[in-house]
Design a protein around this motif. Structure first.
Motif: not given
Length: 255
Positions: A23-44
């Motif tokens: 997050d400090f390096l500015g990378l986490w937001n991009w990772i989260c935006k990309k990966s969250l839909p895949y997680f939610l597709a399974r979780f929901t």
């Protein structure tokens, strides 16, 4: 308890140090935006099975708010992968808004699986700025598990009131802060800093019922809803209900 919470929170943050570094390096937001839909597709899928009766109850009278044409115009904020589509009435005209464009391909799949709906638009936008939606143009606005993660709850509800026609309804389902001195509250306090980062701004400790009481709705029903399954990542308690927009303001609460 405060000292114990601080120590455990510190321990959890240390374990999550790689995430904080990204997050400090500015990378986490991009990772989260990309990966969250895949997680939610399974979780929901699991979550919808668990909450099916609650959602069916919540959305059971949606069609009552259809306009003179008989068609229901519905706007869903923070639509995610489209897990609510199956609960909407046939012929419903659905417009979806989400700030994360990576949900679009999952939405396309959900639309294909819910042919009973008439899909209008997918707009990439934050709920705080619905300038693409005209005043008094929607019969219903739906928002489930979204107010926990938005930047400005008051602004979102102002926009909801603007786009709803008089007599329209706002349907919501949210997880909220537990009662103090409970174990739920204890673990919400411990996990919240890491949870916030891990789940793209989701806040475990928001008291969202307060802002719903503040908004310009004529009637507000706040119904407690508890998630008891150990398989659910969402904490109890929760609130779910429709609220209604009329020219005259009047509040009714069920706690």
């Amino acid at each position: 308890m405060a000292l114990t919470i601080f120590i455990l929170r510190l321990a959890v943050c240390i374990l999550a140090f790689p995430m904080y570094l990204l997050d400090f390096l500015g990378l986490w937001n991009w990772i989260c935006k990309k990966s969250l839909p895949y997680f939610l597709a399974r979780f929901t899928v699991t979550y919808n099975k668990q909450m099916a009766s609650k959602k069916q109850e919540l959305f059971s009278n949606l069609q009552e708010f259809a306009g003179p044409s008989g068609k229901l115009s519905l706007l869903e904020l923070g639509c995610g992968t489209g897990p609510n589509f199956k609960f909407y009435p046939p012929g419903c005209r659905v417009t979806c808004i989400d700030p994360n464009p990576n949900f679009e391909k999952f939405l396309i799949k959900s639309i294909a699986e819910n042919r009973h709906l008439q899909f209008e638009h997918f707009l990439v936008a934050a709920g705080e700025d619905l300038h693409q939606v005209a005043n008094d143009s929607m019969d219903v606005v739906v928002c489930t598990l979204v107010l926990c993660s938005v930047k400005n709850q008051e602004r979102i509800l102002q926009e909801v009131c603007r786009v709803l026609r008089p007599g329209g309804a706002f349907y919501f389902m949210e997880h909220v802060a537990a009662k103090p001195s409970t174990w739920n509250y204890f673990w919400q306090q411990v996990l919240n800093p890491v949870w916030y980062l891990l789940f793209d701004g989701c806040n475990l400790t928001r008291e969202s019922w307060k802002v719903l009481e503040w908004a310009r709705f004529s009637k507000v029903f706040l119904l407690p809803s508890h998630t008891t399954s150990a398989s659910s990542l969402l904490p109890s308690p929760g609130i779910l209900s429709p609220v209604f927009k009329y020219p005259k303001i009047h509040y009714t609460f069920f706690q």
